[in-house]
Design a protein around this motif. Structure first.
Motif, mmCIF file in Angstrom:
data_model
loop_
_atom_site.group_PDB
_atom_site.id
_atom_site.type_symbol
_atom_site.label_atom_id
_atom_site.label_comp_id
_atom_site.label_asym_id
_atom_site.label_seq_id
_atom_site.Cartn_x
_atom_site.Cartn_y
_atom_site.Cartn_z
ATOM 1 N N ARG A 19 11.429 79.892 23.975
ATOM 2 C CA ARG A 19 11.593 78.875 22.933
ATOM 3 C C ARG A 19 13.051 78.698 22.567
ATOM 4 O O ARG A 19 13.511 77.607 22.261
ATOM 5 C CB ARG A 19 10.801 79.262 21.685
ATOM 6 C CG ARG A 19 9.333 78.895 21.808
ATOM 7 C CD ARG A 19 8.555 79.365 20.618
ATOM 8 N NE ARG A 19 9.056 78.834 19.376
ATOM 9 C CZ ARG A 19 8.564 79.149 18.188
ATOM 10 N NH1 ARG A 19 7.554 79.956 18.101
ATOM 11 N NH2 ARG A 19 9.066 78.634 17.091
ATOM 12 N N ARG A 20 13.799 79.822 22.603
ATOM 13 C CA ARG A 20 15.206 79.747 22.199
ATOM 14 C C ARG A 20 16.078 79.057 23.248
ATOM 15 O O ARG A 20 16.931 78.245 22.951
ATOM 16 C CB ARG A 20 15.731 81.181 21.943
ATOM 17 C CG ARG A 20 17.199 81.250 21.558
ATOM 18 C CD ARG A 20 17.399 80.610 20.195
ATOM 19 N NE ARG A 20 18.803 80.537 19.823
ATOM 20 C CZ ARG A 20 19.596 79.548 20.189
ATOM 21 N NH1 ARG A 20 19.146 78.581 20.950
ATOM 22 N NH2 ARG A 20 20.859 79.519 19.780
ATOM 23 N N GLY A 80 14.794 77.657 26.304
ATOM 24 C CA GLY A 80 14.114 76.720 27.191
ATOM 25 C C GLY A 80 14.605 75.306 26.979
ATOM 26 O O GLY A 80 15.011 74.920 25.881
ATOM 27 N N ARG A 81 14.571 74.498 28.024
ATOM 28 C CA ARG A 81 15.046 73.115 27.927
ATOM 29 C C ARG A 81 14.033 72.261 27.166
ATOM 30 O O ARG A 81 14.388 71.340 26.453
ATOM 31 C CB ARG A 81 15.275 72.528 29.304
ATOM 32 C CG ARG A 81 16.493 73.127 29.970
ATOM 33 C CD ARG A 81 17.209 72.091 30.809
ATOM 34 N NE ARG A 81 18.601 72.499 30.973
ATOM 35 C CZ ARG A 81 19.591 72.024 30.250
ATOM 36 N NH1 ARG A 81 19.357 71.134 29.344
ATOM 37 N NH2 ARG A 81 20.825 72.418 30.450
ATOM 38 N N LYS A 122 11.549 71.418 24.351
ATOM 39 C CA LYS A 122 11.282 71.811 22.973
ATOM 40 C C LYS A 122 9.790 72.090 22.804
ATOM 41 O O LYS A 122 8.952 71.321 23.292
ATOM 42 C CB LYS A 122 11.686 70.677 22.023
ATOM 43 C CG LYS A 122 13.182 70.570 21.875
ATOM 44 C CD LYS A 122 13.659 71.478 20.789
ATOM 45 C CE LYS A 122 15.173 71.491 20.739
ATOM 46 N NZ LYS A 122 15.700 72.423 19.794
ATOM 47 N N ARG A 135 6.159 72.196 21.284
ATOM 48 C CA ARG A 135 5.453 71.217 20.466
ATOM 49 C C ARG A 135 5.282 71.710 19.038
ATOM 50 O O ARG A 135 4.987 70.963 18.133
ATOM 51 C CB ARG A 135 4.091 70.943 21.089
ATOM 52 C CG ARG A 135 4.190 70.055 22.304
ATOM 53 C CD ARG A 135 2.843 69.490 22.647
ATOM 54 N NE ARG A 135 1.851 70.534 22.850
ATOM 55 C CZ ARG A 135 0.556 70.313 22.883
ATOM 56 N NH1 ARG A 135 0.102 69.102 22.708
ATOM 57 N NH2 ARG A 135 -0.297 71.296 23.076
ATOM 58 N N ASP A 136 5.462 73.025 18.880
ATOM 59 C CA ASP A 136 5.261 73.621 17.572
ATOM 60 C C ASP A 136 6.482 73.451 16.659
ATOM 61 O O ASP A 136 6.422 73.709 15.488
ATOM 62 C CB ASP A 136 4.981 75.122 17.769
ATOM 63 C CG ASP A 136 4.216 75.677 16.586
ATOM 64 O OD1 ASP A 136 3.512 74.884 15.934
ATOM 65 O OD2 ASP A 136 4.335 76.881 16.322
ATOM 66 N N GLU A 137 7.597 73.005 17.225
ATOM 67 C CA GLU A 137 8.811 72.908 16.415
ATOM 68 C C GLU A 137 8.803 71.652 15.543
ATOM 69 O O GLU A 137 8.109 70.690 15.837
ATOM 70 C CB GLU A 137 10.033 72.890 17.322
ATOM 71 C CG GLU A 137 10.331 74.264 17.877
ATOM 72 C CD GLU A 137 11.575 74.250 18.736
ATOM 73 O OE1 GLU A 137 12.573 73.669 18.286
ATOM 74 O OE2 GLU A 137 11.545 74.796 19.826
#
Lengths: 232, 426
Positions: free
Chosen positions: A218-219, A221-222, A224, A226-228
């Motif tokens: 998550r940090r 990864g290219r 984003k 879906r939870d952000e």
């Protein structure tokens, strides 16, 4: 016989009188040093408190978390007042030791030089301690906010761990600086700190591998997740 | 820095001394999107400003993927072109440059803007427009919309307005825009990115005022503070409705708390600088708009109310000692009450939200805690208010969302005396 007794008495009296005459100036020096210590200590205390009030040191300490930390520890006085009192006692003790040194007693012959020699360690230890408390509060607060914003369970626990970690590290440094049980402190600190890191590494490696993978993805990864929050 | 970039321009375009319009493209590893963007810009320039003298400037902050070459090839011989490398202290493109990212996702974006302003001044350009190569939806029309108000209508600053999906830009709508409007009396949307237009007067002002660029607000949130400075300094501000903004989200772009800290921090930071101005401002006015009016669409951005509420409740549980320092007892009592409500009944009342924002601004001013901590501790409160807006408007159409935003702006204006009282007499 009577003459001999009389001579002995006179000689003893003269000896005592001459010693008294020699000691009196030293005693007066001690009293003078004590009075000077009181006066100059008071002057330094008042001046320092005024300067700290002018530069709003209390606000700074509040902001850095030092005041709340001391309040929690039961310290009710304001920090400028505390610093002022500390300065007073340092100055007063400095003069008091000079006075004791002036007495020229065999028991206190090297007292002043010994104290002066140790003083830098004490000052360094105080500074390290203060900076350590500030750093512990600052990092604890930063970690707490970051963990809450990341919605991590046990955010407060993590923040407390970080805060106490810094405090323990600071205490070890202070004791080392003062030369108190140096070897024991270093060994104890190495065992505790190394143990915590080792335990965390094992815990992460065995129990939290998938979580660590997810966090790293998550940090860095290219895509984003879906939870952000994307609506900002 | 001005001299260094000017020398780079002169080396490439020695015959260019003055221009009517400077078109700038700050870039960083945007080879995947920059081609169509440059095509659109060149087409826009030819159709709207065929007779004007123009320089196309690429300010690249250290791309590793050949973006400057691609821009140069795409522009070709159609326009005078220069590519410059702003001074970024060797930080751009570095692994350790993460702290230099603004929420735009581009490192040293601020330095690129400064360089463009420096070239604008040296070329005595009447207008300068800056476009964002990561925005895929740039069309030829954008060029005219951003430049014409300056060249023909006497505008100093043209800010972008985009059509948005429902709930998109919640931070801007719920905090930045209402606060800016209440403070400086201009009804600007405070949307960021895409493109901007500047007069020579404004770009020179921005360039010459070193203080504007200092601190984290100046360094990392240029998109936020340009609008603030333009309205606060009394420049002629226009808005250009540019349609939709489709943008690649950069991998290095900041997370929600950093974005909030940068954007809100910039607004709070300039409140201190412009205290004398905003204290006297009592009413707000519309600013002139060009382009087709934009609307909020019915389609909503992905939004997780339950996760936002969870974030708010966790903040309430864990950040209370920090909020106790930031908020007044009244405000805190109001916030505490919210923790007792069920998800569906959750409402963060607008006056309480405004009070929260104003208390935070005062706390920022008073430096009651470290400023970054203060700003980041607002995230759960912001999530709570956003969740409340979604719950309040979920049955209504896009117009209801727009009405809620407008009502928010009005409440910020009405409650401004609260801010002034606290700011003065804290």
């Amino acid at each position: 016989m009577s003459e001999m007794w009389q001579d002995a008495m006179v000689a003893a009296f003269r000896e005592m009188a001459s010693r008294g005459v020699l000691f009196l100036p030293k005693l007066m020096a001690l009293v003078t040093f004590l009075m000077l210590g009181l006066a100059i200590g008071w002057l330094v205390q008042v001046s320092l408190m005024r300067i700290l009030n002018v530069v709003r040191f209390e606000v700074f300490c509040e902001r850095m978390g030092l005041t709340p930390a001391l309040t929690k520890a039961g310290m009710k006085q304001q920090i400028p007042h505390l610093v002022g009192r500390l300065a007073f006692w340092i100055v007063f003790l400095f003069f008091a030791f000079m006075g004791v040194d002036a007495l020229d007693l065999p028991a206190t012959a090297n007292l002043m030089s010994a104290i002066l020699g140790f003083l830098p360690n004490v000052i360094a230890a105080i500074l390290v301690g203060l900076l350590g408390i500030l750093l512990a509060n600052f990092t604890g607060e930063a970690v707490l906010i970051a963990a809450v914003n990341a919605q991590i369970h046990g955010a407060r626990f993590i923040a407390n761990m970080v805060r106490w970690g810094v405090v323990i590290f600071t205490v070890a440094m202070v004791l080392t600086q003062l030369g108190i049980a140096k070897e024991i402190v270093v060994a104890a600190f190495s065992i505790i700190f190394g143990g915590i890191v080792f335990a965390m590494a094992i815990a992460l490696g065995l129990g939290g591998r998938s979580i660590a993978k997810e966090v790293l993805e998550r940090r860095f990864g290219r895509e984003k997740s879906r939870d952000e929050f994307t609506h900002i | 820095m001005g001299e260094a970039v000017w020398e780079q321009v002169q080396e490439q375009c020695s015959d260019v001394r003055t221009v009517d319009l400077l078109v700038a493209l700050p870039s960083f590893n945007q080879s995947s999107t920059v081609g169509p963007v440059v095509h659109a810009i060149v087409a826009g320039l030819k159709s709207a400003f065929g007779q004007a003298s123009i320089l196309f400037l690429n300010a690249d902050v250290g791309s590793q993927d050949g973006t400057p070459d691609l821009v140069r090839q795409t522009v070709g011989d159609s326009l005078p072109f220069a590519s410059i490398r702003p001074n970024t202290d060797g930080m751009s493109g570095s692994t350790f440059a993460l702290n230099r990212f603004s929420y735009s996702g581009m490192p040293a974006r601020e330095e690129a803007f400064r360089s463009v302003f420096a070239v604008t001044r040296r070329l005595e350009a009447q207008a300068c427009i800056i476009l964002d190569p990561s925005v895929r939806s740039i069309t030829a029309e954008w060029v005219a919309l951003l430049a014409q108000p300056i060249l023909e209508k006497g505008a100093d600053y043209v800010a972008p307005v985009f059509s948005r999906q429902r709930y998109e830009g919640s931070l801007t709508n719920n905090l930045i825009a209402p606060l800016t409007r209440a403070l400086y009396g201009k009804r600007v949307a405070c949307q960021i990115g895409g493109g901007y237009g500047f007069s020579q007067k404004l770009s020179s002002f921005l360039l010459e005022n070193e203080a504007l660029w200092e601190g984290d607000a100046g360094r990392f949130a240029i998109d936020s503070w340009m609008t603030t400075v333009a309205v606060a300094e009394g420049y002629e501000v226009w808005q250009a409705c540019l349609g939709s903004k489709v943008q690649d989200i950069k991998a290095g772009a900041a997370d929600i708390s950093t974005s909030l800290a940068q954007a809100v921090g910039a607004t709070f930071h300039y409140m201190e600088r412009y205290q004398d101005i905003w204290e006297k401002q009592v009413e707000s006015q519309e600013v002139p708009i060009v382009g087709r009016p934009v609307e909020i669409t019915m389609e909503s951005v992905p939004i997780q109310v339950d996760r936002m509420l969870k974030g708010f409740r966790q903040g309430l549980r864990d950040l209370l000692p920090i909020w106790e320092v930031i908020l007044t007892p009244d405000t805190l009592a109001g916030v505490l009450e919210l923790g007792l409500r069920d998800d569906e009944e959750f409402r963060f009342p607008l006056p309480l939200w405004v009070q929260t924002v104003y208390d935070s601004a005062v706390a920022y001013h008073e430096k009651v805690i470290h400023r970054e901590h203060l700003l980041k501790s607002l995230v759960p409160l912001y999530l709570g208010r956003t969740a409340s807006v979604v719950l309040e408007t979920k049955g209504g159409g896009p117009g209801m969302v727009q009405d809620t935003v407008e009502h928010g702006c009005h409440t910020f204006e009405v409650m401004k005396p609260y801010l002034i009282d606290r700011w003065r007499f804290q």
